[in-house]
Design an enzyme around this catalytic site. Structure first.
Site, PDB file in Angstrom:
ATOM      1  N   GLU A   1       5.911 -31.712 -19.274  1.00  0.00           N
ATOM      2  CA  GLU A   1       4.652 -31.878 -18.645  1.00  0.00           C
ATOM      3  C   GLU A   1       4.517 -31.873 -17.717  1.00  0.00           C
ATOM      4  O   GLU A   1       3.737 -32.780 -17.448  1.00  0.00           O
ATOM      5  CB  GLU A   1       3.897 -31.898 -19.918  1.00  0.00           C
ATOM      6  CG  GLU A   1       1.905 -31.361 -19.741  1.00  0.00           C
ATOM      7  CD  GLU A   1       0.697 -32.450 -20.227  1.00  0.00           C
ATOM      8  OE1 GLU A   1      -0.407 -31.336 -20.651  1.00  0.00           O
ATOM      9  OE2 GLU A   1       0.928 -33.164 -20.512  1.00  0.00           O
TER      10      GLU A   1
ATOM     11  N   GLU B   1      -4.788 -38.939 -27.759  1.00  0.00           N
ATOM     12  CA  GLU B   1      -3.697 -39.172 -26.454  1.00  0.00           C
ATOM     13  C   GLU B   1      -4.359 -39.450 -25.337  1.00  0.00           C
ATOM     14  O   GLU B   1      -5.296 -39.450 -24.829  1.00  0.00           O
ATOM     15  CB  GLU B   1      -3.665 -37.992 -25.340  1.00  0.00           C
ATOM     16  CG  GLU B   1      -2.252 -37.789 -24.150  1.00  0.00           C
ATOM     17  CD  GLU B   1      -2.035 -36.095 -23.179  1.00  0.00           C
ATOM     18  OE1 GLU B   1      -1.284 -36.371 -22.508  1.00  0.00           O
ATOM     19  OE2 GLU B   1      -2.940 -34.944 -23.677  1.00  0.00           O
TER      20      GLU B   1
END
Length: 282
Positions: free
Chosen positions: A252, A157
Site C-alpha cells: 500500500e 487501523e
C-alpha cells in the site's frame, strides 16, 4: 532487491486503490495479474455507501476476469481526498455506515474476500470523544456480526497524516478491539503508519503478532516502495513470520515513478501465492 524480502514465506498482495492509478480502476486487477500478483485489495471503490447493482457487478466481474483473489476491502470511508477517514465513529453518518455494512460484506461474499477494513473516523466538533467512541464500538460490533456470517474479519487501523484521526498506535487500536469484544475484529498493522506515528514497530511485532490480522507496508519518508526510505521492513516481515503471523502483506504505497517500475525490489517469483494465508484457509 534486498535478501530479507525473500527470506520469509508471507505472500504479497497489491492495493489497487493506491497502485496502478495510471489505469481506470476496473483495469487494475488485470494489470496486477500481469505483473505477477495473484491477490489484490481495494479501498471502497464506489462513490457512495451503497453502489448500484450494475456498478457492484462490474467490480466483481473485473476481479473474476483478472484471475486474482480479492483479499481485502474497505468499508465506505467518506470522501477520502477531502479528508474523511471513515464513518465508524461519525454520529451524523451512522446510518450510512450501517447501510454500507451489508453492501461491503455482500461483495466480499461474492468474491470470497474475508477481510474488511473499517476506518475509525475523525473526531467531529460538537460530539464528545466518549460519544464517538461508544458509537464506534456499537458499529464495529454490527460489522463484526455481519462479517461473521461469512467467516470474515473486521480490521481496525492506526492512520498517520490525519490530525483528527484518534487511532495512531497499535495500542490505540487494541483498546478499541478489546471494547468491541468480538473474536473476528483485529489489528491492521500498517507498518508505515505505525512508524510515522512514532510507534515502536518492533515492540508491536514482539508483543502483539497474535493480534495482527493483516499487514500493509510502505517505506518512509515518502510512503513509496520498499528500499526508497529507511524503514527496516524486511527485518520486520521476517519477525512477523517468526512470531506466527501467516497472513497477507499488502503493498500500500505510492510508486516513486510508475507502478510497474516500483516492483523492481520484489522478484517476479515472489509475487504469487507462496504461503497459506489465514484468509483463504476457510
Amino acid at each position: 532487491m534486498r535478501e530479507g524480502f525473500m527470506s520469509h514465506p508471507l505472500p504479497y498482495a497489491v492495493n489497487c486503490s493506491i497502485l496502478f492509478t495510471e489505469l481506470p480502476l476496473l483495469e487494475r486487477p488485470a494489470a496486477a495479474r500481469q505483473a505477477g500478483f495473484e491477490a489484490v485489495e481495494f479501498w471502497w471503490p464506489f462513490a457512495g455507501a451503497v453502489p448500484a447493482d450494475h456498478d457492484a457487478d462490474a467490480f466483481v466481474t473485473a476481479i473474476r476476469d483478472a484471475g486474482v483473489q480479492l483479499i481485502g476491502l474497505n468499508f465506505f470511508a467518506g470522501d477520502m481526498p477531502a479528508g474523511d477517514r471513515g464513518l465508524v465513529s461519525w454520529p451524523k453518518r451512522a446510518a450510512e455506515f450501517r447501510d454500507n455494512i451489508d453492501a461491503t460484506v455482500g461483495i466480499g461474499e461474492r468474491l470470497d474476500c474475508r477481510a474488511f477494513n473499517a476506518l475509525y473516523g475523525n473526531r467531529e466538533d460538537g460530539h464528545p470523544a466518549a460519544e464517538q467512541d461508544e458509537l464506534a464500538v456499537e458499529n464495529l460490533r454490527l460489522a463484526a456480526k455481519a462479517a461473521e456470517r461469512i467467516g470474515a474479519t473486521v480490521l481496525v487501523e492506526p492512520v498517520s497524516g490525519a490530525e483528527r484521526y484518534p487511532l495512531r498506535t497499535a495500542a490505540d487500536v487494541l483498546a478499541v478491539v478489546d471494547r468491541v469484544e468480538a473474536a473476528n475484529v483485529g489489528l491492521l498493522a500498517d507498518l508505515y503508519h505505525l512508524a510515522v506515528n512514532g510507534d515502536d514497530v518492533d515492540q508491536v511485532i514482539a508483543q502483539h503478532s497474535d493480534r495482527i490480522a493483516h499487514v500493509q507496508i510502505a517505506d518512509a519518508p515518502g510512503r513509496n516502495e520498499p528500499g526508497t526510505g529507511t524503514l527496516p521492513l524486511e527485518t520486520q516481515l521476517v519477525a512477523l513470520a517468526a512470531n506466527g503471523y501467516d497472513g497477507w502483506v499488502s503493498l500500500e504505497y505510492k510508486p516513486a515513478t510508475t507502478t510497474d517500475d516500483s516492483f523492481c525490489w520484489l522478484p517476479r517469483e515472489r509475487r504469487g501465492l507462496t504461503g497459506t494465508p489465514k484468509e483463504i484457509q476457510s
